[in-house]
Design a protein around this motif. Structure first.
Motif: not given
Length: 259
Positions: A87-96
């Motif tokens: 989920k952290k990678i998903l949030s990171f991807s959305k942020k970037n």
């Protein structure tokens, strides 16, 4: 030839732009600090995108690798992300603002700016619902390589009548390769390969218990198969199966379209 020789040869007209592009791709390595060297031109050279194996990688390192790789490549796979980090990678991807494609029951992700179609077709089957995560890894690889996937899950030999309509569909769709994921005794791969004249890739999954547990029985069964036309990858290796099947499909399409 080193880099200077390639450029000089191109300038003098000794090699073509296509030849220079191919030779230059061999030098495309992206170094990330002191912990990673990314093969950013693998897709250009081999038709297979860069695959980042996320298991046991630190989250911060993984983020740096993803950012550096997605800048240079049009598609990148990140396989087996730790569940705590997913989920952290998903949030990171959305942020970037990174475009991602997900799969069911898997923590593998495909980062792709745009999926291009080659015209290749791959059928992906599973014996049971428990095998879906591995099949979805294979699907993401195939789609990253430009192939259309025709998927049908939970058609194992416990209800073998489920297989035949699916096989009929794959033949009518003229798929170029078929991936079969099966756990327990892994018999579905042998059954499918006995019914078609299409290359079949068997993926033994780690579904199973007792004697021959964790995919051992499925692997042994597929390796001992008496049906020809079946190749086998390692236990749970959906990534490898997808890469092989998509390569077969794409090469088949190139052969069909050659003058």
């Amino acid at each position: 030839m080193d880099l200077t020789e390639i450029l000089e040869s191109l300038d003098l007209g000794k090699i073509s732009i296509t030849k220079a592009k191919k030779m230059l791709s061999l030098y495309a390595v992206e170094k990330i600090e002191d912990f990673a060297k990314i093969d950013t031109s693998r897709k250009l050279r081999r038709g297979i995108p860069e695959v980042i194996f996320a298991e046991k990688k630190e989250l911060d390192d993984l983020k740096k690798i993803i950012l550096a790789t997605t800048i240079k490549s049009d598609s990148v796979l990140v396989s087996r992300i730790n569940k705590d980090d997913y989920k952290k990678i998903l949030s990171f991807s959305k942020k970037n603002k990174l475009k991602i494609h997900t799969g069911k029951n898997t923590t593998t992700l495909l980062f792709s700016k745009k999926l291009h179609s080659t015209g290749g077709k791959v059928g992906i089957l599973t014996a049971g619902t428990s095998d879906v995560g591995i099949a979805e890894e294979a699907r993401l690889v195939c789609e990253a390589m430009g192939c259309k996937c025709i998927c049908s899950y939970d058609i194992g030999i416990a209800g073998i009548h489920r297989v035949f309509p699916v096989i009929k569909k794959l033949i009518s769709e003229e798929v170029d390769a078929i991936i079969v994921v099966a756990g327990m005794e892994g018999a579905l791969a042998s059954v499918v390969s006995s019914l078609v004249d299409i290359p079949v890739v068997g993926v033994p999954s780690s579904v199973g218990y007792g004697y021959g547990e964790k995919g051992i029985a499925a692997l042994a069964s597929m390796l001992q198969s008496c049906t020809l036309g079946l190749t086998v990858v390692n236990i749970d290796n959906g990534i490898g199966a997808g890469a092989f099947a998509a390569n077969v499909a794409n090469r088949s399409i190139r052969k069909k379209t050659m003058p």
